[in-house]
Design an enzyme around this catalytic site. Structure first.
Site, PDB file in Angstrom:
ATOM      1  CB  CYS A  87      -1.010   0.076   1.021  1.00  0.00           C
ATOM      2  SG  CYS A  87      -0.361  -0.266   2.801  1.00  0.00           S
ATOM      3  CG  HIS A 380      -4.052   0.338   4.876  1.00  0.00           C
ATOM      4  ND1 HIS A 380      -3.428  -0.270   3.713  1.00  0.00           N
ATOM      5  CD2 HIS A 380      -5.226   0.918   4.300  1.00  0.00           C
ATOM      6  CE1 HIS A 380      -4.353  -0.023   2.611  1.00  0.00           C
ATOM      7  NE2 HIS A 380      -5.315   0.280   3.109  1.00  0.00           N
TER       8      HIS A 380
END
Lengths: 438, 400
Positions: A87, A380
């Site tokens: 990510c 994340h």
């Protein structure tokens, strides 16, 4: 005679050339340039609009399903599949592919590959990435080739684990810069340090460091190229925050709520004169003695794209943690107070407020925000991307959704990308100055 | 000023088309509509003001009254309107003459395909979230098709950078030095340890025999140090041992090793197998033999608990249990057996082909019948009184 107006190609061509000449004359004499161009020498003309040629007209005639791209089009937005803890890479790719000037470079196919093996060229892969992301294809792209190339060229990043987006950005820019050999416009043969590749043109700024000797007040100046500005945050163990009450507010139009730190505060701290203690005496060049000194950092040359990095991940001897303090950042930023030229007023501790002078040179607009959710060990990354003015989208790996400006400004912020509002002609004089600076 | 929609050029002054404000931050590229906002009001106001000033300078102000001024203003206004209209007319005329007038016609239906969608639960393309599990890509290194969301861990192993990569590579080297046949099988071992490995399920059956990585973290960790350098230390250094060299072990260590690990000595490497007690590459008979060899005739194969080691592949528990039972009971049917070992086993039992046949039929039946395998286990236990024999080359031929 038919008494109709006629459009003759040759005459129009002559007219265009004459106009160009006239503009060049105008440009060299006026101090403020009225038209904005990429800093490519020789382009002292009005930006020509696109006019179709005969074969293009024929082709377009055969294809009646034409579309005019409006601001509510999805073209330019596309998701990216997470390849396994990637990510961080996806966010940086989204930010880079939505950098207007970089987008224009790659979509006009300006890259000329001079690598011995083009399949290993990261710039070529970037080019292909731009094509993919601007294709209008709704299904998310799988950036496996990019990952592979990055791992090959930046070995320290290779490995299946969570990584830092900022580290990836710097590594990616470095590899792109190294691979940009074919695109240097007007190579300065005498000056190997002054690369003129697109990465340097866009991202490289000059950070000026002035060390002032307390005894003789002699100043020793060094200018280092930098691709980003890393800012300390309040609450970190290295911080020194002179949060004096009742200070001037709403610089850069940020909502100044007492207690909330702003980006401007962080920049102010970054460029404050710092007194180096008696344990760090430096030999002064002019008075030839060891003296205490004051050091100050300012911006000497502003890059076209300024990247601000909040140092949220603290790895000190005592602890490793993430600083989650919310920092308020503006949509528009004026960097004038942090320039080297504004230094004099800073020495007294006052901040020169930017006036509404029509000087747009140092004004920036926010176009990408990369955020991190989670802890230092695991988290994340997501990003907010500006697609058109006041149209923002949230990019969470493969899922792109519309976001409001409020969402963007309320987010924590880890990496902020600002783009200069006005791009200048690089006149010959300025170019000369730049080569000397490095 | 008349209302002008975007995309129209306006005004014409002294032979040159006036653009709009002209301030764009980015040079328009061919795929983007050229920026042409209508003549902005400030500019037109400024122009009006300028013309008014000029006209007023022409005539002296003193003799003018309101109505005259009004007339002048009207005249200027009319001039400007006429200019802009004329400009627009020329524009259209030019477009028709040069043949690109039709370009303005766009196809509204296909334009709808690209409109941004803004609804909860959908992305901007109108798609539902999280439907991209099936995306695949081709690995640039090994040219195999990999599930996109597992590409990073695969690439890590593929390039030899992962935690286990050096151990796997070592095993491959050790094995390929001795055996050419099983090379193709070993190649795929990297991916057996991937979770959610979406390879064809038909391949799983074939690979079962080598599914247990002898060096996976769940194995007895204390013995890993004896293997040589820790493979965690430097992923690029190769570990040179894949088993345990029993000469270096003391009796106590041997005993403890044999209670937790298979321990069967490989003929080529002369090392003990570090896999679990239910390691399918070796038979119980072999294990028993080894224990008797080291620990004396009274050595007993430790009871194996039925805890399953499912790090290799995601089968159902019952299936795994049954497959283990089958391995235990049908030693003569494992693919690694050669003809010679079969015959020696059959001699011991005296059942010959009957038992193997019956077992084959059991395999064909559904996996749920446990009754069938019971007899297999039963017959297995009859092997105990058999005198210990040192490991013969015939048994180990095809195992590794």
């Amino acid at each position: 005679m038919c008494k109709d107006y006629v459009y003759d190609k040759d005459i129009e061509q002559i007219a265009k050339e004459e106009q160009g000449e006239a503009l060049k004359l105008q440009a060299s004499t006026s101090t403020e340039v009225s038209h904005q161009q990429c800093s490519v020498p020789g382009l002292g003309e009005k930006f020509p609009t696109w006019e179709t040629t005969k074969p293009e007209l024929e082709l377009l005639g055969h294809n009646p399903r034409r579309r005019r791209i409006t601001s509510s089009f999805t073209i330019g937005l596309r998701g990216l599949i997470n390849l396994g803890n990637t990510c961080f890479m996806n966010c940086i790719v989204q930010a880079l592919t939505h950098t207007p000037i970089l987008r224009d470079f790659f979509l006009s196919d300006r890259h000329r590959c001079e690598m011995p093996s083009p399949e290993l060229c990261l710039v070529c892969e970037m080019s292909s990435l731009f094509r993919e992301l601007y294709s209008g294809n709704p299904s998310p792209h799988v950036p496996y080739k990019l990952l592979h190339l990055v791992w090959i060229h930046a070995r320290h990043l290779a490995g299946y684990r969570q990584q830092d987006a900022h580290e990836f950005l710097i590594a990616a820019l470095d590899v792109l810069h190294r691979h940009c050999k074919g695109d240097e416009v007007g190579k300065a043969a005498n000056n190997p340090n002054h690369c003129n590749c697109i990465i340097d043109q866009i991202f490289t700024g000059g950070l000026q460091s002035d060390v002032t000797c307390q005894a003789c007040h002699g100043v020793s100046t060094t200018i280092d190229p930098c691709w980003d500005i890393s800012l300390d945050l309040p609450g970190s163990c290295t911080s020194f925050w002179p949060m004096s009450p009742g200070r001037e507010s709403s610089v850069n139009g940020e909502s100044h709520i007492p207690g909330i730190t702003t980006l401007t505060d962080c920049l102010r701290r970054f460029t404050r004169p710092e007194h180096l203690g008696s344990s760090a005496k430096i030999k002064c060049g002019s008075c030839q003695s060891y003296q205490e000194s004051t050091k100050q950092l300012t911006m000497n040359k502003l890059p076209v794209v300024a990247c601000f990095h909040f140092k949220r991940f603290e790895h000190s001897a005592k602890q490793r943690r993430k600083i989650t303090t919310y920092i308020s950042f503006p949509l528009e930023l004026d960097m004038t107070p942090f320039m080297a030229s504004s230094k004099e007023s800073r020495m007294n501790g006052q901040l020169q407020l930017p006036t509404n002078s029509g000087n747009n040179e140092n004004k920036y607009s926010l176009f990408a925000v990369v955020n991190h959710q989670g802890t230092l060990e695991s988290g994340h990354y997501t990003s907010f991307i500006r697609h058109h003015k006041d149209q923002w989208f949230k990019c969470d790996d493969a899922v792109i959704t519309k976001a409001s400006i409020k969402d963007v400004l309320d987010s924590e912020g880890y990496l902020l990308f600002y783009h200069k509002q006005v791009l200048e002609h690089e006149s010959e004089k300025v170019k000369e100055m730049n080569t000397q600076a490095y | 000023m008349p209302e002008l929609s975007s995309g129209q050029r306006v005004g014409r002054e002294s032979g040159r088309f006036l653009r709009c404000c002209g301030l764009t931050t980015t040079p328009p590229s061919p795929c983007v509509q050229p920026c042409c906002r209508p003549l902005c009001y400030e500019q037109s106001e400024r122009r009006l003001h300028k013309s008014l000033q000029m006209k007023m300078e022409e005539m002296s102000l003193s003799g003018l009254d309101n109505s005259k001024l009004e007339a002048i203003a009207q005249e200027i206004y009319a001039d400007l309107v006429e200019d802009s209209c004329l400009g627009f007319c020329f524009e259209v005329h030019r477009a028709v003459k040069c043949g690109y007038f039709f370009l303005d016609d766009t196809d509204p239906d296909s334009m709808k395909d690209f409109e941004i969608v803004d609804q909860p639960g959908l992305d901007i393309f109108g798609q539902v979230f999280n439907q991209w599990k099936s995306k695949e890509c081709v690995c640039p290194n090994c040219s195999r098709s990999i599930a996109a969301s597992r590409f990073a861990p695969h690439l890590e192993k593929c390039l030899g950078m992962g935690r286990n990569s050096s151990r796997i590579a070592n095993r491959r080297i050790a094995n390929s030095n001795n055996m050419n046949k099983s090379e193709s099988d070993q190649e795929d071992n990297d991916d057996i340890n991937d979770n959610d490995w979406s390879y064809g399920s038909e391949k799983k059956a074939k690979k079962r025999k080598s599914d247990k990585n002898p060096n996976s973290p769940r194995r007895s960790k204390s013995l890993k140090h004896k293997n040589g350098e820790l493979s965690n230390s430097d992923p690029f250094k190769y570990n040179n041992s894949t088993g345990i060299s029993y000469e270096t072990l003391g009796p106590e260590e041997l005993r403890s090793l044999l209670t937790t690990q298979c321990g069967v000595i490989s003929e080529h490497t002369k090392k003990m197998c570090t896999r679990s007690l239910r390691c399918p590459q070796h038979t119980d008979e072999q294990r028993r033999t080894v224990r008797i060899y080291f620990l004396g005739p009274s050595a007993v194969l430790p009871e194996v608990e039925s805890s399953l080691d499912n790090d290799s592949f995601d089968m159902t528990d019952s299936q795994a249990l049954i497959s283990r039972l089958q391995w235990d009971g049908s030693s003569d049917l494992s693919p690694s057996d050669s003809g010679s070992s079969k015959t020696s086993e059959n001699q011991g039992w005296g059942l010959g082909t009957n038992s193997s046949e019956s077992r084959k039929t059991k395999k064909k039946k559904s996996h749920l019948s446990l009754v069938g395998t019971a007899s297999g286990l039963g017959s297995n236990k009859k092997k105990k009184p058999k005198p210990p024999a040192p490991p013969t080359p015939s048994i180990y031929d095809d195992i590794n």
